[in-house]
Design a protein around this motif. Structure first.
Motif, mmCIF file in Angstrom:
data_model
loop_
_atom_site.group_PDB
_atom_site.id
_atom_site.type_symbol
_atom_site.label_atom_id
_atom_site.label_comp_id
_atom_site.label_asym_id
_atom_site.label_seq_id
_atom_site.Cartn_x
_atom_site.Cartn_y
_atom_site.Cartn_z
ATOM 1 N N PHE A 37 0.769 -1.101 -0.048
ATOM 2 C CA PHE A 37 -0.092 0.165 -0.068
ATOM 3 C C PHE A 37 0.795 1.274 -0.117
ATOM 4 C CE2 PHE A 37 -2.858 -3.070 2.083
ATOM 5 C CZ PHE A 37 -3.890 -3.178 1.048
ATOM 6 N N THR A 38 2.193 1.095 0.069
ATOM 7 C CA THR A 38 2.920 2.275 -0.057
ATOM 8 C C THR A 38 3.650 2.757 -1.372
ATOM 9 O OG1 THR A 38 5.118 0.856 0.588
ATOM 10 C CG2 THR A 38 3.578 1.997 2.529
ATOM 11 N N LYS A 39 3.259 1.707 -2.375
ATOM 12 C CA LYS A 39 3.755 1.802 -3.832
ATOM 13 C C LYS A 39 3.076 3.119 -4.317
ATOM 14 C CE LYS A 39 4.851 -2.868 -4.582
ATOM 15 N NZ LYS A 39 6.569 -2.622 -4.663
ATOM 16 N N THR A 40 3.705 3.469 -5.182
ATOM 17 C CA THR A 40 3.117 4.736 -5.991
ATOM 18 C C THR A 40 2.683 4.451 -7.405
ATOM 19 O OG1 THR A 40 5.421 5.172 -6.964
ATOM 20 C CG2 THR A 40 4.897 6.191 -4.914
ATOM 21 N N ASP A 41 2.489 3.319 -7.857
ATOM 22 C CA ASP A 41 1.947 2.836 -9.221
ATOM 23 C C ASP A 41 0.562 2.094 -8.664
ATOM 24 O OD1 ASP A 41 1.330 2.434 -11.439
ATOM 25 O OD2 ASP A 41 3.004 0.869 -11.827
ATOM 26 N N PRO A 42 -0.535 2.721 -9.361
ATOM 27 C CA PRO A 42 -1.862 2.045 -8.753
ATOM 28 C C PRO A 42 -1.975 0.692 -9.513
ATOM 29 C CG PRO A 42 -2.143 4.445 -9.683
ATOM 30 C CD PRO A 42 -0.864 4.214 -9.599
ATOM 31 N N ALA A 46 -2.929 -2.773 -7.665
ATOM 32 C CA ALA A 46 -4.017 -3.584 -8.136
ATOM 33 C C ALA A 46 -3.520 -5.192 -8.790
ATOM 34 C CB ALA A 46 -4.842 -2.822 -9.072
ATOM 35 N N SER A 47 -2.541 -4.751 -9.275
ATOM 36 C CA SER A 47 -2.089 -6.425 -10.013
ATOM 37 C C SER A 47 -1.688 -7.203 -8.682
ATOM 38 C CB SER A 47 -1.180 -6.256 -10.859
ATOM 39 O OG SER A 47 -0.129 -5.561 -10.461
ATOM 40 N N SER A 48 -0.818 -6.742 -7.766
ATOM 41 C CA SER A 48 -0.415 -7.401 -6.761
ATOM 42 C C SER A 48 -1.596 -8.063 -5.653
ATOM 43 C CB SER A 48 0.276 -6.673 -5.822
ATOM 44 O OG SER A 48 0.859 -7.414 -4.488
ATOM 45 N N LEU A 49 -2.825 -7.218 -5.468
ATOM 46 C CA LEU A 49 -4.006 -7.579 -4.974
ATOM 47 C C LEU A 49 -4.638 -8.564 -5.490
ATOM 48 C CD1 LEU A 49 -5.410 -4.049 -3.449
ATOM 49 C CD2 LEU A 49 -4.320 -5.932 -2.347
ATOM 50 N N MET A 70 -9.768 -5.732 0.975
ATOM 51 C CA MET A 70 -8.689 -5.400 1.603
ATOM 52 C C MET A 70 -8.016 -4.022 1.178
ATOM 53 S SD MET A 70 -6.298 -6.154 3.856
ATOM 54 C CE MET A 70 -6.797 -7.884 3.982
ATOM 55 N N LEU A 71 -8.387 -3.502 0.120
ATOM 56 C CA LEU A 71 -7.870 -2.149 -0.427
ATOM 57 C C LEU A 71 -8.707 -1.238 0.426
ATOM 58 C CD1 LEU A 71 -6.279 -0.342 -1.933
ATOM 59 C CD2 LEU A 71 -7.723 -0.759 -3.906
ATOM 60 N N ASN A 72 -10.136 -1.304 0.427
ATOM 61 C CA ASN A 72 -10.877 -0.377 1.201
ATOM 62 C C ASN A 72 -10.657 -0.438 2.594
ATOM 63 O OD1 ASN A 72 -12.582 0.877 -0.806
ATOM 64 N ND2 ASN A 72 -13.563 -1.138 -1.045
ATOM 65 N N GLN A 92 -7.123 5.339 -7.256
ATOM 66 C CA GLN A 92 -6.885 4.953 -8.496
ATOM 67 C C GLN A 92 -6.857 3.520 -8.801
ATOM 68 O OE1 GLN A 92 -3.505 7.402 -10.031
ATOM 69 N NE2 GLN A 92 -4.459 9.182 -9.479
ATOM 70 N N ALA A 93 -5.921 2.991 -7.594
ATOM 71 C CA ALA A 93 -5.632 1.371 -7.577
ATOM 72 C C ALA A 93 -7.070 0.820 -7.617
ATOM 73 C CB ALA A 93 -4.963 0.974 -6.289
ATOM 74 N N LYS A 94 -8.140 1.277 -6.845
ATOM 75 C CA LYS A 94 -9.645 0.827 -6.871
ATOM 76 C C LYS A 94 -10.136 0.799 -8.440
ATOM 77 C CE LYS A 94 -11.686 2.436 -2.686
ATOM 78 N NZ LYS A 94 -12.734 3.149 -2.258
ATOM 79 N N ASP A 95 -10.046 1.697 -9.209
ATOM 80 C CA ASP A 95 -10.279 1.843 -10.578
ATOM 81 C C ASP A 95 -9.475 0.692 -11.239
ATOM 82 O OD1 ASP A 95 -12.228 3.632 -9.910
ATOM 83 O OD2 ASP A 95 -10.773 5.443 -10.356
ATOM 84 N N GLU A 96 -8.298 0.602 -11.238
ATOM 85 C CA GLU A 96 -7.306 -0.103 -11.730
ATOM 86 C C GLU A 96 -8.068 -1.896 -11.426
ATOM 87 O OE1 GLU A 96 -4.439 -1.724 -14.330
ATOM 88 O OE2 GLU A 96 -5.549 0.469 -14.032
#
Length: 108
Positions: A37-42, A46-49, A70-72, A92-96
Motif C-alpha cells: 500500500f506504499t507503492k506509487t503505481d496504482p 491492483a495487480s498485486s492485490l 482489503m484495499l478499502n 486510482q488502484a480501486k479503478d485499476e
C-alpha cells in the motif's frame, strides 16, 4: 468499585488501536506483498492485490471482493495518516482493480 485512571485507559487503548495493522499484516484471507500500500503505481498495487486474491484458498468471497475489501480496509483504517497524494493513488488502484477484474467503473 475503583474508578479507572486515565493512565490505565491509555494502556488498554494503545493495544486496541493496533489491531488494524495486525489485520493488514496477518490477513486470514490474503497473503499480501510487503508494503504494497506504499507503492506509487496504482497498477502495481491492483495487480498485486489481484494476484494475492486469486492465489488465496482462505478467502470467503470472490477474488475481486477480497482484493477490493482489503484495499478499502486499508484506506479506511489508514485514513487521516495518508497523504492526499497516497490516498489518490489508492483510489486510482480501486479503478485499476475494477478494470483488471473486468468490472464496471465506479459511478461518480
Amino acid at each position: 468499585m475503583p474508578l479507572k485512571t486515565p493512565r490505565n485507559k491509555r494502556k488498554n487503548t494503545s493495544k486496541k488501536r493496533k489491531w488494524s495493522a495486525a489485520v493488514t499484516q496477518n490477513s486470514d484471507a490474503l497473503t499480501l506483498q510487503q508494503r504494497i500500500f506504499t507503492k506509487t503505481d496504482p497498477a502495481a498495487i491492483a495487480s498485486s492485490l489481484k494476484r494475492s486474491a486469486q492465489k488465496s484458498h482462505r478467502r470467503k468471497g470472490t477474488p475481486f471482493q477480497s482484493a477490493m475489501s482489503m484495499l478499502n480496509f486499508y484506506i479506511n483504517r489508514a485514513g487521516h495518516n495518508l497523504s492526499k497524494h497516497q490516498l489518490d493513488i489508492l483510489e486510482q488502484a480501486k479503478d485499476e482493480l475494477r478494470r483488471l477484474f473486468h468490472r464496471q467503473p465506479a459511478a461518480t
